[in-house]
Motif scaffolding. Structure first.
Motif, PDB file in Angstrom:
ATOM      1  N   LEU A 164      -6.224  -4.553   0.936  1.00 31.98           N
ATOM      2  CA  LEU A 164      -5.103  -5.484   1.015  1.00 31.98           C
ATOM      3  C   LEU A 164      -4.984  -6.365  -0.218  1.00 31.98           C
ATOM      4  O   LEU A 164      -3.884  -6.717  -0.632  1.00 31.98           O
ATOM      5  N   ALA A 165      -6.102  -6.732  -0.807  1.00 27.51           N
ATOM      6  CA  ALA A 165      -6.079  -7.645  -1.957  1.00 27.51           C
ATOM      7  C   ALA A 165      -5.632  -6.976  -3.252  1.00 27.51           C
ATOM      8  O   ALA A 165      -4.976  -7.603  -4.083  1.00 27.51           O
ATOM      9  N   THR A 166      -5.957  -5.690  -3.409  1.00 32.35           N
ATOM     10  CA  THR A 166      -5.696  -5.036  -4.702  1.00 32.35           C
ATOM     11  C   THR A 166      -4.727  -3.864  -4.628  1.00 32.35           C
ATOM     12  O   THR A 166      -4.200  -3.435  -5.651  1.00 32.35           O
ATOM     13  N   GLY A 167      -4.557  -3.282  -3.439  1.00 37.62           N
ATOM     14  CA  GLY A 167      -3.727  -2.086  -3.287  1.00 37.62           C
ATOM     15  C   GLY A 167      -4.464  -0.796  -3.593  1.00 37.62           C
ATOM     16  O   GLY A 167      -3.921   0.298  -3.413  1.00 37.62           O
ATOM     17  N   LYS A 168      -5.720  -0.881  -4.042  1.00 39.10           N
ATOM     18  CA  LYS A 168      -6.488   0.328  -4.374  1.00 39.10           C
ATOM     19  C   LYS A 168      -6.836   1.107  -3.117  1.00 39.10           C
ATOM     20  O   LYS A 168      -7.199   0.540  -2.093  1.00 39.10           O
ATOM     21  N   CYS A 169      -6.746   2.418  -3.221  1.00 41.14           N
ATOM     22  CA  CYS A 169      -7.107   3.286  -2.112  1.00 41.14           C
ATOM     23  C   CYS A 169      -8.629   3.376  -2.019  1.00 41.14           C
ATOM     24  O   CYS A 169      -9.296   3.735  -2.987  1.00 41.14           O
ATOM     25  N   ILE A 170      -9.166   3.049  -0.862  1.00 40.88           N
ATOM     26  CA  ILE A 170     -10.610   3.083  -0.648  1.00 40.88           C
ATOM     27  C   ILE A 170     -11.100   4.520  -0.569  1.00 40.88           C
ATOM     28  O   ILE A 170     -12.220   4.828  -0.966  1.00 40.88           O
ATOM     29  N   ASP A 171     -10.245   5.425  -0.117  1.00 39.41           N
ATOM     30  CA  ASP A 171     -10.640   6.811   0.105  1.00 39.41           C
ATOM     31  C   ASP A 171     -10.373   7.737  -1.074  1.00 39.41           C
ATOM     32  O   ASP A 171     -10.837   8.870  -1.084  1.00 39.41           O
ATOM     33  N   ASP A 172      -9.632   7.250  -2.070  1.00 40.19           N
ATOM     34  CA  ASP A 172      -9.332   8.052  -3.260  1.00 40.19           C
ATOM     35  C   ASP A 172      -9.134   7.086  -4.423  1.00 40.19           C
ATOM     36  O   ASP A 172      -8.070   6.498  -4.580  1.00 40.19           O
ATOM     37  N   GLU A 173     -10.172   6.921  -5.233  1.00 40.69           N
ATOM     38  CA  GLU A 173     -10.153   5.898  -6.287  1.00 40.69           C
ATOM     39  C   GLU A 173      -9.103   6.130  -7.365  1.00 40.69           C
ATOM     40  O   GLU A 173      -8.837   5.250  -8.179  1.00 40.69           O
ATOM     41  N   GLN A 174      -8.467   7.282  -7.376  1.00 41.02           N
ATOM     42  CA  GLN A 174      -7.423   7.551  -8.368  1.00 41.02           C
ATOM     43  C   GLN A 174      -6.037   7.090  -7.912  1.00 41.02           C
ATOM     44  O   GLN A 174      -5.073   7.203  -8.659  1.00 41.02           O
ATOM     45  N   VAL A 175      -5.950   6.556  -6.693  1.00 40.13           N
ATOM     46  CA  VAL A 175      -4.662   6.156  -6.129  1.00 40.13           C
ATOM     47  C   VAL A 175      -4.676   4.655  -5.845  1.00 40.13           C
ATOM     48  O   VAL A 175      -5.668   4.117  -5.377  1.00 40.13           O
ATOM     49  N   ALA A 176      -3.567   4.002  -6.140  1.00 44.09           N
ATOM     50  CA  ALA A 176      -3.415   2.575  -5.824  1.00 44.09           C
ATOM     51  C   ALA A 176      -1.946   2.281  -5.572  1.00 44.09           C
ATOM     52  O   ALA A 176      -1.065   2.914  -6.155  1.00 44.09           O
ATOM     53  N   LEU A 177      -1.704   1.336  -4.691  1.00 40.27           N
ATOM     54  CA  LEU A 177      -0.358   0.853  -4.446  1.00 40.27           C
ATOM     55  C   LEU A 177      -0.146  -0.416  -5.261  1.00 40.27           C
ATOM     56  O   LEU A 177      -1.081  -1.195  -5.456  1.00 40.27           O
ATOM     57  N   LYS A 178       1.059  -0.624  -5.714  1.00 40.54           N
ATOM     58  CA  LYS A 178       1.388  -1.852  -6.422  1.00 40.54           C
ATOM     59  C   LYS A 178       1.226  -3.013  -5.447  1.00 40.54           C
ATOM     60  O   LYS A 178       1.704  -2.960  -4.315  1.00 40.54           O
ATOM     61  N   SER A 179       0.499  -4.051  -5.881  1.00 41.23           N
ATOM     62  CA  SER A 179       0.373  -5.238  -5.044  1.00 41.23           C
ATOM     63  C   SER A 179       1.218  -6.355  -5.652  1.00 41.23           C
ATOM     64  O   SER A 179       1.530  -6.329  -6.846  1.00 41.23           O
ATOM     65  N   TYR A 180       1.604  -7.301  -4.823  1.00 37.71           N
ATOM     66  CA  TYR A 180       2.498  -8.377  -5.242  1.00 37.71           C
ATOM     67  C   TYR A 180       1.830  -9.721  -4.980  1.00 37.71           C
ATOM     68  O   TYR A 180       1.161  -9.887  -3.954  1.00 37.71           O
ATOM     69  N   PRO A 181       2.053 -10.690  -5.871  1.00 34.52           N
ATOM     70  CA  PRO A 181       1.563 -12.037  -5.571  1.00 34.52           C
ATOM     71  C   PRO A 181       2.378 -12.606  -4.406  1.00 34.52           C
ATOM     72  O   PRO A 181       3.599 -12.452  -4.363  1.00 34.52           O
ATOM     73  N   VAL A 182       1.702 -13.198  -3.462  1.00 32.81           N
ATOM     74  CA  VAL A 182       2.365 -13.730  -2.280  1.00 32.81           C
ATOM     75  C   VAL A 182       1.772 -15.099  -1.959  1.00 32.81           C
ATOM     76  O   VAL A 182       0.588 -15.330  -2.176  1.00 32.81           O
ATOM     77  N   SER A 183       2.606 -15.995  -1.473  1.00 36.08           N
ATOM     78  CA  SER A 183       2.129 -17.320  -1.075  1.00 36.08           C
ATOM     79  C   SER A 183       2.910 -17.765   0.150  1.00 36.08           C
ATOM     80  O   SER A 183       3.953 -17.206   0.485  1.00 36.08           O
ATOM     81  N   VAL A 184       2.365 -18.786   0.800  1.00 33.30           N
ATOM     82  CA  VAL A 184       3.048 -19.389   1.933  1.00 33.30           C
ATOM     83  C   VAL A 184       3.263 -20.851   1.582  1.00 33.30           C
ATOM     84  O   VAL A 184       2.310 -21.581   1.308  1.00 33.30           O
ATOM     85  N   THR A 185       4.519 -21.267   1.563  1.00 32.33           N
ATOM     86  CA  THR A 185       4.885 -22.640   1.233  1.00 32.33           C
ATOM     87  C   THR A 185       5.695 -23.212   2.381  1.00 32.33           C
ATOM     88  O   THR A 185       6.749 -22.664   2.734  1.00 32.33           O
ATOM     89  N   ASN A 186       5.187 -24.294   2.980  1.00 34.04           N
ATOM     90  CA  ASN A 186       5.864 -24.924   4.112  1.00 34.04           C
ATOM     91  C   ASN A 186       6.188 -23.921   5.218  1.00 34.04           C
ATOM     92  O   ASN A 186       7.274 -23.945   5.795  1.00 34.04           O
ATOM     93  N   GLY A 187       5.253 -22.991   5.474  1.00 33.77           N
ATOM     94  CA  GLY A 187       5.430 -22.017   6.534  1.00 33.77           C
ATOM     95  C   GLY A 187       6.342 -20.851   6.202  1.00 33.77           C
ATOM     96  O   GLY A 187       6.662 -20.050   7.072  1.00 33.77           O
ATOM     97  N   VAL A 188       6.735 -20.728   4.912  1.00 38.66           N
ATOM     98  CA  VAL A 188       7.623 -19.659   4.488  1.00 38.66           C
ATOM     99  C   VAL A 188       6.870 -18.717   3.541  1.00 38.66           C
ATOM    100  O   VAL A 188       6.230 -19.161   2.583  1.00 38.66           O
ATOM    101  N   VAL A 189       6.945 -17.408   3.805  1.00 41.66           N
ATOM    102  CA  VAL A 189       6.296 -16.405   2.959  1.00 41.66           C
ATOM    103  C   VAL A 189       7.162 -16.187   1.725  1.00 41.66           C
ATOM    104  O   VAL A 189       8.360 -15.938   1.820  1.00 41.66           O
ATOM    105  N   MET A 190       6.524 -16.278   0.545  1.00 42.60           N
ATOM    106  CA  MET A 190       7.215 -16.123  -0.738  1.00 42.60           C
ATOM    107  C   MET A 190       6.553 -15.003  -1.537  1.00 42.60           C
ATOM    108  O   MET A 190       5.340 -14.905  -1.602  1.00 42.60           O
ATOM    109  N   ILE A 191       7.410 -14.153  -2.134  1.00 44.15           N
ATOM    110  CA  ILE A 191       6.906 -13.091  -3.020  1.00 44.15           C
ATOM    111  C   ILE A 191       7.652 -13.213  -4.329  1.00 44.15           C
ATOM    112  O   ILE A 191       8.852 -13.366  -4.374  1.00 44.15           O
TER     113      ILE A 191
END
Length: 106
Positions: free
Chosen positions: A79-106
């Protein structure tokens, strides 16, 4: 950053999908209100399904790693990096995310 939804709109230990700048993004909330975001496209099944995956954790090199398992073929993505645990050659793009005043921001 883009306003996505209220944190309370995401049930703990589940994910939702949002369209962010033309890309499908899977957003996950843990029991501890940690929020993660990654590309929703599963490269193994060639489908936009990652947001429907199951959250879990495992230990890798003595470290607890939170992951989402694809609902199709069950490959696990850190979840933190998007890297596939089962295949080290594969990764998903991850996005910076935050919660401000109860609102999810990307």
């Amino acid at each position: 950053m883009n306003e996505i939804c209220k944190l309370d709109d995401i049930i703990p230990e589940t994910g939702v999908c949002a369209l962010v700048n033309g890309e499908q993004v899977a957003i996950f909330r843990t029991h501890h209100d940690e929020v993660y975001a990654m590309h929703n496209f599963d490269p193994f099944s060639q489908a936009n399904v990652i947001s429907r995956g199951l959250l879990g954790s495992c230990e890798i090199d003595g470290q607890k790693v939170r992951y989402v398992a694809s609902p199709m073929y069950k490959q696990r993505f850190d979840l933190a990096t998007g890297k596939c645990i089962d295949d080290e050659q594969v990764a998903l793009k991850s996005y910076p995310v935050s919660v401000t005043n109860g609102v999810v921001m990307i």
